[in-house]
Motif scaffolding. Structure first.
Motif, short mmCIF file in Angstrom:
data_model
loop_
_atom_site.label_atom_id
_atom_site.label_comp_id
_atom_site.label_asym_id
_atom_site.label_seq_id
_atom_site.Cartn_x
_atom_site.Cartn_y
_atom_site.Cartn_z
N SER A 1 0.82 -1.22 0.00
CA SER A 1 0.00 0.00 0.00
C SER A 1 0.85 1.26 0.00
O SER A 1 0.40 2.32 -0.44
CB SER A 1 -0.93 0.00 1.22
N LEU A 2 2.09 1.16 0.50
CA LEU A 2 3.00 2.31 0.53
C LEU A 2 3.78 2.49 -0.78
O LEU A 2 4.47 3.50 -0.94
CB LEU A 2 3.97 2.18 1.69
N MET A 3 3.69 1.53 -1.69
CA MET A 3 4.47 1.61 -2.91
C MET A 3 4.14 2.85 -3.76
O MET A 3 5.07 3.49 -4.28
CB MET A 3 4.26 0.34 -3.74
N PRO A 4 2.86 3.23 -3.93
CA PRO A 4 2.60 4.45 -4.71
C PRO A 4 3.24 5.69 -4.09
O PRO A 4 3.76 6.55 -4.82
CB PRO A 4 1.06 4.55 -4.69
N LEU A 5 3.23 5.78 -2.76
CA LEU A 5 3.87 6.91 -2.09
C LEU A 5 5.38 6.89 -2.31
O LEU A 5 5.99 7.93 -2.60
CB LEU A 5 3.54 6.88 -0.60
N TYR A 6 5.98 5.71 -2.21
CA TYR A 6 7.42 5.58 -2.45
C TYR A 6 7.77 5.95 -3.89
O TYR A 6 8.75 6.65 -4.15
CB TYR A 6 7.87 4.15 -2.15
N TRP A 7 6.96 5.49 -4.83
CA TRP A 7 7.21 5.78 -6.24
C TRP A 7 7.09 7.28 -6.51
O TRP A 7 7.84 7.84 -7.31
CB TRP A 7 6.24 4.99 -7.10
N MET A 8 6.13 7.94 -5.85
CA MET A 8 5.97 9.38 -6.02
C MET A 8 7.18 10.13 -5.48
O MET A 8 7.71 11.04 -6.14
CB MET A 8 4.69 9.85 -5.30
N LEU A 9 7.63 9.77 -4.28
CA LEU A 9 8.76 10.46 -3.67
C LEU A 9 10.05 10.27 -4.47
O LEU A 9 10.78 11.22 -4.74
CB LEU A 9 8.95 9.97 -2.22
N THR A 10 10.35 9.04 -4.85
CA THR A 10 11.58 8.79 -5.61
C THR A 10 11.49 9.37 -7.01
O THR A 10 12.48 9.87 -7.55
CB THR A 10 11.86 7.29 -5.68
N GLY A 11 10.30 9.31 -7.61
CA GLY A 11 10.13 9.86 -8.95
C GLY A 11 10.31 11.35 -9.01
O GLY A 11 10.70 11.89 -10.05
N SER A 12 10.05 12.04 -7.90
CA SER A 12 10.20 13.49 -7.89
C SER A 12 11.68 13.91 -7.98
O SER A 12 11.97 15.07 -8.28
CB SER A 12 9.58 14.08 -6.63
N LEU B 1 6.69 13.57 -16.10
CA LEU B 1 6.31 12.79 -14.92
C LEU B 1 7.09 13.21 -13.69
O LEU B 1 6.56 13.20 -12.58
CB LEU B 1 6.51 11.31 -15.20
N GLY B 2 8.36 13.57 -13.86
CA GLY B 2 9.15 14.00 -12.71
C GLY B 2 8.57 15.25 -12.08
O GLY B 2 8.46 15.34 -10.85
N LEU B 3 8.18 16.22 -12.90
CA LEU B 3 7.57 17.44 -12.38
C LEU B 3 6.22 17.14 -11.75
O LEU B 3 5.88 17.71 -10.71
CB LEU B 3 7.41 18.45 -13.52
N ALA B 4 5.45 16.24 -12.36
CA ALA B 4 4.16 15.87 -11.81
C ALA B 4 4.31 15.23 -10.43
O ALA B 4 3.53 15.52 -9.51
CB ALA B 4 3.43 14.91 -12.75
N MET B 5 5.31 14.38 -10.26
CA MET B 5 5.52 13.72 -8.97
C MET B 5 6.06 14.70 -7.94
O MET B 5 5.73 14.59 -6.75
CB MET B 5 6.47 12.54 -9.14
N ALA B 6 6.89 15.65 -8.36
CA ALA B 6 7.36 16.68 -7.43
C ALA B 6 6.17 17.53 -6.94
O ALA B 6 6.05 17.84 -5.76
CB ALA B 6 8.41 17.56 -8.09
N GLY B 7 5.30 17.90 -7.87
CA GLY B 7 4.11 18.66 -7.49
C GLY B 7 3.18 17.85 -6.61
O GLY B 7 2.59 18.38 -5.65
N ALA B 8 3.04 16.56 -6.91
CA ALA B 8 2.19 15.70 -6.08
C ALA B 8 2.76 15.58 -4.67
O ALA B 8 2.01 15.53 -3.69
CB ALA B 8 2.06 14.33 -6.72
#
Length: 281
Positions: A28-39, A245-252
């Motif tokens: 369940s934490l994988m999307p959060l991890y992917w968002m943080l690392t992707g940023s 996607l990198g900018l989108a994840m940073a904004g997210a």
């Protein structure tokens, strides 16, 4: 159950159950991890296949792009102000209406309550056009009022508070009236302190709902300085022919932080609010 008193079989099932819970929590934490690392990845790294589970060349370019040439702090203020004001308004209307439905008797009480519940079943898209026309007639396009007022009436909040109100002992309200307390003083001094758990849960639900209300914000605002953070990030990341996607994840990530802080601040009340009806007279 005391772990030391368990049999070998019970211990085995307990360990297996704990392992399953841990695995599900990590998933369940994988999307959060992917968002943080992707940023912290550049555009080419975010599109790699197989994907990079950890950025090999971390960069702050996405955050620099987000904050350098854009009024990001203004967008953040807009989001916090709109969600906060709407949440406060929803708390005020929901507590007063919930008190009336939960503790008062008046003609048409039951039909009005069911009519309010029916509005919860209507998709937001059904109300979008008539609500937009109303806001346009009021000259509230590109204003804070247009972003806030439609969310002050919160049917789910009324339902939540009404259910909690029914668990409060009527004897306390009657004792307050015998002591000479008026309706307003009884509501403020007796009722509100006892429904803090419901108010905390309501505050979280309404704040998050307004914070994430992308469609209405997209329709009612077209001025850059009036954008909320989710809307602005979406336009920045998806406004060109290619998706950054990198900018989108940073904004997210930036968008996620205020919601996390808000939840942590009201977590104690939220957990108590789950036990609606647990108050005993």
């Amino acid at each position: 159950m005391d772990y030391r008193k368990m049999s070998a079989t019970e211990r085995g099932w307990s360990v297996l159950g704990l392992a399953v819970v841990i695995v599900l929590a990590l998933i369940s934490l994988m999307p959060l991890y992917w968002m943080l690392t992707g940023s912290f990845k550049i555009l080419s790294d975010t599109m790699k296949m197989p994907p990079e589970w950890f950025p090999k060349s971390p960069t702050l370019a996405n955050y620099d792009h987000l904050f350098t040439n854009n009024p990001t702090f203004r967008w953040l203020f807009n989001s916090i102000f709109v969600a906060g004001c709407a949440s406060i308004g929803a708390i005020l209307t929901s507590t007063t209406a919930g008190y009336a439905f939960g503790k008062k008797q008046f003609p048409g009480k039951r039909p009005l309550f069911w009519l309010m519940l029916i509005t919860m079943m209507l998709p937001n898209q059904v109300l979008l056009i008539p609500l937009y026309l109303l806001i346009a007639d009021l000259k509230w396009i590109n204003t804070y009022a247009g972003l806030i007022v439609p969310f002050i009436a919160y049917p789910f909040g009324v339902f939540l508070v009404k259910q909690y109100m029914q668990s409060l002992p009527n004897e306390l309200l009657e004792a307050a009236r015998i002591d000479g307390a008026g309706e307003i003083r009884t509501f403020i001094s007796i009722v509100l302190p006892m429904v803090k758990p419901a108010i905390g849960a309501l505050g979280i639900f309404s704040f998050v709902a307004v914070w994430n209300e992308y469609l209405w914000q997209l329709v009612v605002t077209d001025k850059r300085e009036m954008f909320t953070l989710p809307l602005a990030v979406s336009k920045l990341a998806y406004g060109t022919q290619s998706i950054n996607l990198g900018l989108a994840m940073a904004g997210a990530t930036v968008t996620f932080i205020p919601m996390l802080l808000f939840f942590l601040a009201f977590q104690r009340f939220f957990v108590k609010g789950i036990t609606v009806g647990a108050v005993k007279g």
